[in-house]
Design an enzyme around this catalytic site. Structure first.
Site, PDB file in Angstrom:
ATOM      1  CG  ASP A   9     -17.863  23.279  17.744  1.00 57.53           C
ATOM      2  OD1 ASP A   9     -17.008  22.860  18.542  1.00 57.53           O
ATOM      3  OD2 ASP A   9     -17.710  23.269  16.514  1.00 57.53           O
ATOM      4  CG  ASP A  11     -11.862  24.706  16.687  1.00 55.77           C
ATOM      5  OD1 ASP A  11     -10.715  24.467  16.278  1.00 55.77           O
ATOM      6  OD2 ASP A  11     -12.106  25.011  17.870  1.00 55.77           O
TER       7      ASP A  11
END
Length: 215
Positions: A9, A11
């Site tokens: 991922d 963020d």
């Protein structure tokens, strides 16, 4: 190497910020509230994704600023971790619900090729004003990361590990071989409880031993 593909991922995993919240300006409180609801799995992502962008209406310059912000807020050890995994022969893929132009600024900084980055594309008018986003992107709705892995990512080599912090990452668990919850930025109770392994941080290099490499 324990895994042939590692999916990150963006963020709160590779970078310590939530890009959409950094764009929020006067709407920050509402954007933060909507993001938390989606990341905690309390509401479907598709219920908040378009609402957030319509509130913000980010310009091209705004999105580029977030890309620079991603780099400034790089999680400790992120660059070393990506480099070590690539040197060991693993495929490093980034799978993000963030805005593509901003995410790619970060991933290029980390030495990840554009074809190994999937995010939500955003459109701008010639003046640079916001003109909408890719509403067909699976990454803008709940279950989207699983859908992407089972479709566009079907040819990625196995075994596959996904590293993330939110409910949208956890949703992909049935499509991968293992899920690592990274809590160096934020810890979400349900995500931690259902993860195969918890990487406490603060440095992302704590992931390396789980992948069969020295930290």
């Amino acid at each position: 190497m324990r895994f042939r593909t590692i999916i990150f991922d963006c963020d709160s995993t590779l970078s310590a910020i939530e890009g959409i919240e950094e764009l929020a300006h006067a709407h920050r409180e509402e954007i933060t509230r909507l993001t938390a609801l989606a990341m905690n799995g309390e509401v479907p992502l598709e219920e908040v994704y378009g609402r957030r962008l319509e509130l913000i209406r980010p310009t091209r310059a705004d999105v580029e600023r977030i890309g620079a912000g991603y780099i400034d807020a790089l999680v400790p050890g992120a660059a070393q971790t990506v480099s070590r995994l690539q040197q060991a022969g693993a495929v490093v893929q980034v799978l993000s619900g963030g805005l593509g132009p901003a995410v790619r600024i970060l991933t290029r900084h980390l030495g990840i090729a554009d074809e190994r980055v999937a995010a939500v594309e955003v459109d701008f008018r010639p003046s640079g004003e916001y003109a909408g986003f890719d509403v067909a992107s699976p990454l803008a709705r709940s279950g989207g990361k699983r859908h992407w892995i089972e479709s566009a990512g079907v040819h990625l080599p196995r075994p596959m590990l996904l590293v993330g912090d939110g409910a949208t990452d956890l949703e992909a668990r049935p499509a991968i071989d293992a899920f690592a919850a990274f809590t160096g930025v934020v810890s979400r109770e349900e995500v931690v409880r259902r993860a195969d392994v918890v990487i406490v941080g603060p440095s992302l290099t704590a992931l390396l031993p789980y992948c069969g490499l020295e930290e």
